[in-house]
Design an enzyme around this catalytic site. Structure first.
Site, PDB file in Angstrom:
ATOM      1  N   GLY A 239       0.917  -1.145   0.047  1.00 28.60           N
ATOM      2  CA  GLY A 239      -0.256  -0.167   0.268  1.00 28.60           C
ATOM      3  C   GLY A 239       0.768   0.925  -0.234  1.00 28.60           C
ATOM      4  O   GLY A 239       0.182   2.593   0.554  1.00 28.60           O
TER       5      GLY A 239
ATOM      6  N   GLY B 190       1.461   2.543  -2.520  1.00 27.85           N
ATOM      7  CA  GLY B 190       0.946   3.432  -4.029  1.00 27.85           C
ATOM      8  C   GLY B 190       1.713   3.233  -5.249  1.00 27.85           C
ATOM      9  O   GLY B 190       2.092   3.861  -6.359  1.00 27.85           O
ATOM     10  N   SER B 191       2.190   1.913  -5.027  1.00 29.24           N
ATOM     11  CA  SER B 191       3.303   1.466  -6.505  1.00 29.24           C
ATOM     12  C   SER B 191       2.140   1.843  -7.542  1.00 29.24           C
ATOM     13  O   SER B 191       3.023   2.562  -8.676  1.00 29.24           O
ATOM     14  CB  SER B 191       3.752   0.163  -6.120  1.00 29.24           C
ATOM     15  OG  SER B 191       1.922  -0.947  -5.680  1.00 29.24           O
ATOM     16  N   SER B 192       1.287   2.190  -7.996  1.00 26.86           N
ATOM     17  CA  SER B 192       0.285   2.085  -9.275  1.00 26.86           C
ATOM     18  C   SER B 192       0.729   3.718  -9.671  1.00 26.86           C
ATOM     19  O   SER B 192       0.442   4.030 -10.207  1.00 26.86           O
ATOM     20  CB  SER B 192      -1.189   1.775  -8.676  1.00 26.86           C
ATOM     21  OG  SER B 192      -1.735   0.564  -8.248  1.00 26.86           O
TER      22      SER B 192
ATOM     23  N   ALA C  19       2.909   5.680  -8.272  1.00 27.90           N
ATOM     24  CA  ALA C  19       4.570   6.085  -8.513  1.00 27.90           C
ATOM     25  C   ALA C  19       5.015   5.580  -9.941  1.00 27.90           C
ATOM     26  O   ALA C  19       4.848   6.074 -10.509  1.00 27.90           O
ATOM     27  CB  ALA C  19       5.177   5.249  -7.499  1.00 27.90           C
TER      28      ALA C  19
ATOM     29  N   ASP D  28      -1.506  10.445  -3.150  1.00 29.55           N
ATOM     30  CA  ASP D  28      -0.161   9.319  -3.353  1.00 29.55           C
ATOM     31  C   ASP D  28       0.368  10.239  -5.163  1.00 29.55           C
ATOM     32  O   ASP D  28       1.996   9.272  -5.028  1.00 29.55           O
ATOM     33  CB  ASP D  28      -0.882   7.566  -3.506  1.00 29.55           C
ATOM     34  CG  ASP D  28      -1.920   7.868  -4.531  1.00 29.55           C
ATOM     35  OD1 ASP D  28      -2.492   8.980  -5.016  1.00 29.55           O
ATOM     36  OD2 ASP D  28      -2.458   6.241  -4.346  1.00 29.55           O
TER      37      ASP D  28
HETATM   38  O1  PMV Z   1      -5.122   2.708   0.706  1.00 29.10           O
HETATM   39  P1  PMV Z   1      -4.507   3.424  -0.351  1.00 29.10           P
HETATM   40  O2  PMV Z   1      -2.824   3.692   0.577  1.00 29.10           O
HETATM   41  O3  PMV Z   1      -4.253   3.835  -1.665  1.00 29.10           O
HETATM   42  O4  PMV Z   1      -4.979   5.480   0.721  1.00 29.10           O
HETATM   43  C1  PMV Z   1      -6.147   5.484   0.161  1.00 29.10           C
HETATM   44  C2  PMV Z   1      -6.558   6.286   0.677  1.00 29.10           C
HETATM   45  C3  PMV Z   1      -7.868   7.134   0.465  1.00 29.10           C
HETATM   46  O5  PMV Z   1      -7.720   8.386   1.027  1.00 29.10           O
HETATM   47  C4  PMV Z   1      -9.081   6.583   1.554  1.00 29.10           C
HETATM   48  C5  PMV Z   1      -8.253   7.468  -1.376  1.00 29.10           C
HETATM   49  C6  PMV Z   1      -7.519   8.285  -1.596  1.00 29.10           C
HETATM   50  O6  PMV Z   1      -7.353   8.193  -2.949  1.00 29.10           O
HETATM   51  O7  PMV Z   1      -7.908   9.401  -0.494  1.00 29.10           O
END
Ligand code: PMV
Length: 314
Positions: free
Chosen positions: A102, A104-106, A108, A149
């Protein structure tokens, strides 16, 4: 003429404000020093080859106009389409972190590919333009998301971010004393975002009140981060975790690691990201002690530094 370029982008950790950020509230995110590498190389002929061994993609041949493509190349293809790339190309990706964390590889990858394309075509893209193209690409693939991200991947550092990049502010912070624990469970962000959206619809405004509360926590934490008042920020993280539990996105596994970190003396701990699994974060002055407690509770400790540099040409 540039024929080959290598860029790298950092992963990220959400510090405070997940979910609420989708509904117009700010969040705090930091870029981490584990990076995604993307190499772009012009090749003869019209073909596009994508090699992403970390996600099981080996020399996939993409033909513009192809409808359904494997999951592992969707973000690359969306970036190619939104940039309007024409011509022969080989794209190779290699990550220092697992796509399961989690981090944020996509996002990145999306930023990395767009940066490669801009370098190869010698098109100047400022950060905001890069963000807008990347954000459109991510929405084309997954339909939901705030883009926090992507901002971390582009600007790096520690940011206060409002959905869609309406506001992106770089914070002046020291290195954060973060400890990160992975639950071993891969979360599905889209499912969790949809779940919260359904709850919000039937909540008679209660979920909106939670989001208002989270907004106050984020704004206080911003001040605490800039002052290096970790005890204060830790307390605010604990408050944010309570709100996330009320939203129903925490899990037994996350709670176990969070409780272990707090009992071992962390200033604060919470889940990071959508919930449902992935990672928790703790703020603590004795990272080794906290790391041991997290590992004893079944987590995998991931060593990262916060505030890493954003996208760069290597
Ligand atoms: O699951 P992650 O690490 O991609 O985080 C999601 C965070 C959210 O607020 C739930 C979604 C977003 O895009 O902001």
């Amino acid at each position: 003429m540039i024929n080959k370029v290598e860029v790298s982008t950092p992963g990220k950790l959400m510090l405070l404000g997940e979910h609420a950020v989708i509904y117009g509230r700010p969040c705090l995110v930091t870029a981490v020093d584990q990076r995604m590498k993307v190499i772009g190389e012009k090749v003869g002929g019209p073909g596009i080859t994508i090699d992403a061994p970390d996600v099981g993609i080996h020399d996939f041949e993409y033909k513009p106009g192809d409808g359904d493509v494997p999951k592992g190349v969707r973000f690359v293809v969306a970036a190619l389409k939104n940039f309007g790339w024409n011509g022969g190309l080989k794209i190779t990706t290699a990550s220092e972190f697992s796509s399961e964390f989690g981090f944020g590889s996509s996002s990145a990858v999306t930023v990395g590919v767009l940066k490669c394309l801009s370098e190869l075509s010698e098109t100047k893209l400022d950060n905001k333009h890069l963000f807008d193209l990347a954000y459109k690409s991510v929405l084309d693939v997954q339909g939901v998301g705030s883009g926090f991200d992507l901002a971390a991947a582009i600007w790096g550092g520690t940011l206060r971010f409002v959905t869609g990049g309406k506001k992106i502010e770089s914070l002046k912070t020291k290195e954060l004393p973060l400890v990160v624990g992975y639950t071993g469970i891969k979360a599905d962000t889209t499912t969790l975002v949809k779940m919260v959206s359904q709850k919000r619809e039937g909540s008679y405004g209660i979920v909106e009140e939670i989001f208002d509360q989270v907004e106050s926590l984020v704004n206080e934490a911003r001040v605490g981060l800039e002052k290096g008042n970790w005890e204060q920020v830790g307390g605010l993280m604990n408050e944010n975790q309570k709100e996330l539990e009320t939203l129903g996105v925490s899990t037994i596994e996350l709670s176990r690691l969070i409780t272990a970190a707090r009992e071992a003396g962390a200033w604060g701990a919470k889940l990071s990201g959508a919930g449902g699994g992935d990672c928790m974060i703790a703020l603590a002055d004795k990272p080794k002690v906290i790391g041991k407690a997290i590992a004893k509770a079944g987590g995998v400790v991931i060593n990262v530094s916060s505030g890493a540099e954003g996208v760069r040409v290597e």
